[in-house]
Design an enzyme around this catalytic site. Structure first.
Site, PDB file in Angstrom:
ATOM      1  CD  GLU A  80       7.936 -38.519  -1.869  1.00  0.00           C
ATOM      2  OE1 GLU A  80       9.019 -37.980  -2.095  1.00  0.00           O
ATOM      3  OE2 GLU A  80       7.808 -39.734  -1.684  1.00  0.00           O
ATOM      4  CG  HIS A 133       8.451 -44.095  -1.178  1.00  0.00           C
ATOM      5  ND1 HIS A 133       8.500 -44.510  -2.489  1.00  0.00           N
ATOM      6  CD2 HIS A 133       9.175 -42.948  -1.113  1.00  0.00           C
ATOM      7  CE1 HIS A 133       9.238 -43.653  -3.181  1.00  0.00           C
ATOM      8  NE2 HIS A 133       9.653 -42.696  -2.376  1.00  0.00           N
TER       9      HIS A 133
HETATM   10  C1  PEP Z   1      11.318 -40.213  -3.550  1.00  0.00           C
HETATM   11  O1  PEP Z   1      11.462 -41.328  -4.053  1.00  0.00           O
HETATM   12  O2  PEP Z   1      10.744 -40.069  -2.453  1.00  0.00           O
HETATM   13  C2  PEP Z   1      11.822 -39.051  -4.276  1.00  0.00           C
HETATM   14  C3  PEP Z   1      11.453 -37.868  -3.900  1.00  0.00           C
HETATM   15  O3  PEP Z   1      12.667 -39.333  -5.315  1.00  0.00           O
HETATM   16  P1  PEP Z   1      13.307 -38.251  -6.342  1.00  0.00           P
HETATM   17  O4  PEP Z   1      13.810 -37.118  -5.516  1.00  0.00           O
HETATM   18  O5  PEP Z   1      14.384 -39.009  -7.021  1.00  0.00           O
HETATM   19  O6  PEP Z   1      12.193 -37.840  -7.257  1.00  0.00           O
END
Ligand code: PEP
Length: 236
Positions: free
Chosen positions: A157, A85
């Site tokens: 992400e 992450h």
């Molecule tokens: C994350 O930290 O993996 C994430 C998707 O956070 P958020 O949904 O708050 O952007």
């Protein structure tokens, strides 16, 4: 369709019990994977929701103070685990080698790794984002058999999207998803970063998305329910 709920460093024991009760009442056909903090893993009880972890040690069980190994997670019935992450890469300086080791330990314990990858704003603006994604991906799957590579779930992400309210355009997501598929034979690619019950209307037009990773929304039970209703129609 699979949805991962990343509680991050939130919810004390009592708060978690109340939260778990609330989300367990959500009626959905979506596979919901809850990743509580390590201590709340031992408080988890559900016959509907699947248990995940936010982290795992790169070491085997043994003399590693403060670590939680894949073998320990397995004994708590953990089925999925986030790896790499962006918050761990940034605040814990988690490097490519450790991420690769963590994935190997998880696979040895039959826990499905969810590998998080994504570029920063600077990397996107300077058009380096594809190189970055490729490096994150290839370093993570180093020395893995094709069979093991296929077991990994990828979560795209973008760092600039996490917790900011910003999301990439559908074209940008489609470009990266196709790019990822050209390097790894994964079964599932998820999108994560500021997903909510409103922007899902746009995101759900992307056929390539196999699921979502939710941070903020994972802690907002009512909005989470709305979100799940919206994506459930896709899978019916
Ligand atoms: C994350 O930290 O993996 C994430 C998707 O956070 P958020 O949904 O708050 O952007």
């Amino acid at each position: 369709m699979i949805v991962i709920l990343n509680n991050k460093c939130n919810l004390n024991k009592d708060e978690f019990k109340a939260y778990l009760k609330d989300i367990s009442e959500i009626k959905t056909k979506i596979d919901l994977v809850l990743c509580p903090n390590f201590l709340n893993i031992s408080e988890f009880k559900s016959d509907k929701i699947i248990l995940g972890s936010q982290n795992v040690s790169a070491q085997n069980s043994g003399a590693f103070t403060g670590e939680i190994s894949a073998n320990i997670l397995k004994s708590y019935n953990v089925k999925y685990c986030l790896v790499g992450h962006s918050e761990r890469r940034k605040y814990q300086q988690e490097n490519y080698h450790e991420i690769n080791q963590k994935i190997k330990k998880l696979l040895e314990s039959n826990i499905t790794p969810i590998l998080c990858i994504g570029e920063t704003k600077e990397e996107r603006d300077s058009k380096k984002y594809k190189e970055v994604i490729k490096e994150q991906l290839l370093s993570a799957i180093k020395d893995l058999s094709l069979e093991n590579q296929k077991k990994i779930i990828i979560a795209y992400e973008p760092v600039w999207s996490i917790g900011t309210g910003l999301i990439p355009t559908n074209n940008q997501i489609e470009e990266i998803f196709s790019y990822i598929k050209s390097y790894i034979m994964t079964n599932k690619i998820l999108y994560g970063g500021s997903v909510n019950e409103t922007n899902v209307d746009t995101l759900k037009k992307i056929n390539l998305i196999d699921g979502y990773l939710l941070g903020t929304l994972s802690l907002q039970e009512k909005k989470l329910k709305l979100f799940l209703n919206k994506i459930e129609n896709l899978t019916n």
